[in-house]
Write a protein that holds these residues in place. Sequence first.
Motif, short mmCIF file in Angstrom:
data_model
loop_
_atom_site.label_atom_id
_atom_site.label_comp_id
_atom_site.label_asym_id
_atom_site.label_seq_id
_atom_site.Cartn_x
_atom_site.Cartn_y
_atom_site.Cartn_z
N HIS A 404 -27.55 -37.80 1.48
CA HIS A 404 -28.00 -38.05 2.85
C HIS A 404 -27.92 -39.56 3.05
N VAL A 406 -28.83 -42.66 5.63
CA VAL A 406 -29.50 -43.14 6.83
C VAL A 406 -29.12 -44.60 7.01
N ASN A 426 -30.52 -46.14 12.61
CA ASN A 426 -31.41 -45.03 12.91
C ASN A 426 -30.67 -43.70 13.06
N SER A 428 -28.21 -40.71 10.97
CA SER A 428 -28.01 -40.27 9.59
C SER A 428 -26.84 -39.29 9.53
N SER B 402 -39.04 -44.39 14.30
CA SER B 402 -38.49 -43.06 14.06
C SER B 402 -38.56 -42.82 12.56
N HIS B 404 -36.83 -40.47 9.29
CA HIS B 404 -35.93 -39.47 8.71
C HIS B 404 -36.60 -38.95 7.45
N SER B 428 -32.86 -32.14 5.58
CA SER B 428 -33.50 -33.29 6.20
C SER B 428 -33.86 -32.98 7.64
N TYR B 430 -35.16 -35.15 11.47
CA TYR B 430 -35.30 -36.43 12.14
C TYR B 430 -36.45 -36.37 13.12
#
Lengths: 478, 478
Positions: A404, A406, A426, A428, B402, B404, B428, B430
């Motif tokens: 993953h 980001v 911000n 991903s 924000s 994640h 995941s 968000y």
Amino acid sequence: MAIHPVILCGGSGTRLWPLSRQSYPKQFVPLVGEETLFQASARRLSGRDFAAPLILTGSDFRFIVVEQLQSIGIDPGAILIEPEGRNTAPAILAAAMYLAKSDPDAVMLVAPSDHVLPDTEAFHDAVQQGLAAVEQGRLVTFGIHPAGPNTGYGYLELAAEPDGTGAAVALKSFVEKPCIDTAKTMVDAGNFLWNAGIFLFRVGDVLDAFNQLAADLVAPVQGAVDGAKPDLGFLRLSPEPWQNCPDISVDYAVMEKATNLSVVPYSGGWSDLGGWDAVWSESQPTDRGVVLSGSATSIDCANSLLRSDSENLELVGIGLENIIAVAMNDAVLVADKSRAQDVKLAVSALKSKNAPQATDFPKDHRPWGWFESLVSGSRFQVKRIHVHPGASLSLQSHFHRSEHWVVVQGTARVTLNDASKLVTENESVYIPVGSVHRLENPGKVPLVVIEVQTGTFMGEDDITRYDDKYARGEGAKG
Amino acid sequence: MAIHPVILCGGSGTRLWPLSRQSYPKQFVPLVGEETLFQASARRLSGRDFAAPLILTGSDFRFIVVEQLQSIGIDPGAILIEPEGRNTAPAILAAAMYLAKSDPDAVMLVAPSDHVLPDTEAFHDAVQQGLAAVEQGRLVTFGIHPAGPNTGYGYLELAAEPDGTGAAVALKSFVEKPCIDTAKTMVDAGNFLWNAGIFLFRVGDVLDAFNQLAADLVAPVQGAVDGAKPDLGFLRLSPEPWQNCPDISVDYAVMEKATNLSVVPYSGGWSDLGGWDAVWSESQPTDRGVVLSGSATSIDCANSLLRSDSENLELVGIGLENIIAVAMNDAVLVADKSRAQDVKLAVSALKSKNAPQATDFPKDHRPWGWFESLVSGSRFQVKRIHVHPGASLSLQSHFHRSEHWVVVQGTARVTLNDASKLVTENESVYIPVGSVHRLENPGKVPLVVIEVQTGTFMGEDDITRYDDKYARGEGAKG
């Protein structure tokens, strides 16, 4: 007449662990002052009469060399990659042969990349003195006025005591690292200087010396230079002939036998930073002898070095006397200063327990930037990845892990199988096991990505590479 | 007859920094052995004739208390939350009043939670000796046979030298921390013992003593106990009356004035771990006096403690003599052992430079588990979040960041605005700025989430709380 600096930055010691490691040796670390030792060396040998430097280094360090030169605005003339470390004689001979191709009368100044010479002007003056001798066909070495009867250095015996003008003096003999009594006698005599491993000579003269005194090196080094292959701006010496070179220092191979050596006496400051005690003394300790670096606090300490090399790591010393304490994210050294030469024992101890800290630097430098592991568990790992503007990781896939990503700074171009898209701060993206992917920084500011890996195996060698702008092979690093 | 343990675990010192911090004091840390000092205290006072313990602690530590008792399988009788620390007298009086409600004849054993008493059997024998005196209406304290003329402890003067049977002896007087000469005289005399702050008495007897000798405490403490409010299994003493309590130790308030005190002489091992030197001596040093803990390596060290408290942090000491070195992820202490009492200076120094390490523990414990910051930049922060099975963070939102979330172990239930879904390993989710969200662990194994925050402000106080099973208010922590 231009002088061609030849900067040797291959080898690595263990005496400045944990800051200096096999994967990131001391010349690339800012040990004294803001710049790294390598950067300070390159800067010292730039401007004035100096041509662009010729760098000799190992394959693992080639991108660090480029990055560090770039960041101080110095263009290398060439970067020669030694297939393996073979000590100084083959390296210097290769440099001389390389320079001879364009100008056999060129003058070359050979210097290690990990020494401290705080007074650049004094050094440049000494080089001028050396040139006078070079013009008379001499091989010139620089001799440091001994600060004391040190048994850790070789000595140069001069034919006469220096006359104080700084002019070169003929060399009488080399003296290997002495016992303390011999060292004292030499220091008292006044015509013995430390051998600093810095040389100045005409390319043709040093080639003559090798031909006469170390003929067995000539064929293999010539083969390695003639067969050298350009590779993305580097010049890789040919490995097959190179491996036939003996591993030998230039002192043993040539200098101790040559009869045309002169020594420029140098009375400016000099240190080879051969241990943490030397880093301490070169770092301008306070009246109480304390050197602080990074987030370090001294409470009633004396004659000690306290160094924190990590953001957000506070180091506090209380009531310490003669202690070296160096704290990093993954390793901390605390040693009595008198035992600075035993830091290599720490490295051996960690090697024997298979601790990666013995050899690996927490930040792993790659051609495209660097990464560091933030935390790892049994089935996951988190990394911070820093990609230089314009740089790109290879097109790759993994058998055992998903990733993953980001983006926390900058903008990435992410290729995933057949598609490519921009991913910005911000945002991903998920890279499933087995998918072919690439991370690029198409922008003008550094790209910072937090990567969360999950799977059964997180090793750097789980990588299949399809395309790499840095021409690295399958299974090679990142 | 059951004995009610009353375990005091409110306060916190700074002398064991960096392991002990204001946000996570030493009683909750495994300093000697596998268990924390608090756990060892609770275990020592369990089984045999002991009732379930009554714990007095501060609001910040209530969930740590629960978690640490749970993990060793001990159920607390009750956990009383002191609105503010007011030293030992109000705490002990509150405990006595609380116990009096169900049984004024109950016997209570008051003990600090941060002392080391390695020989549980010897301690239980001493408690039996104390009970005989309690039955005669005495207030019993335990006196430690002095290991030397220590000036850091108060002393108990006994009416007679102990007879060797372990039986309680009447107390003649309290002696405050003495000068070294007085300490030597007392130790030689044989009828002076260290005051360890451990007490045994009938609830009614100690209430009588308070009524007679410290009457000003009675009304406010009674008010705080009578007004106490149950809160998720805790009992919060009422803050308004409590703030009228004087801040005073039980020795000053009651014991030094009482005429019915007896002392049980205790010759088993005891330490209050009042500094790193004490941790060193209680940790069974090797022949050369070395104590190693975690990934620590000693090369030719003597009389030193080397402790690494972080996974993946190697600490190496070389040639050290009399040194304490404690390495954590965010802070490293290196101190001469003779200066162990000055570790508090390190905390002051860090406070004055606003370093969070002065007070904050790298792992932040919350009712639902804990989190730690892995890395933070100017516009991002990465955290590892560990959620206990069945636990749940509050329903919350943020104005400035924000998030994640990547699940790397276990399964999460994630609520996002009006929807809720399960997110499992390698998935995941968000959480945009402003959205209302909650993270829960509905499963049977711990949930581990990597959280990447991005935005302009990452402070813990950017939180709006809508619902919280742990009944924490707006702006309160996580």
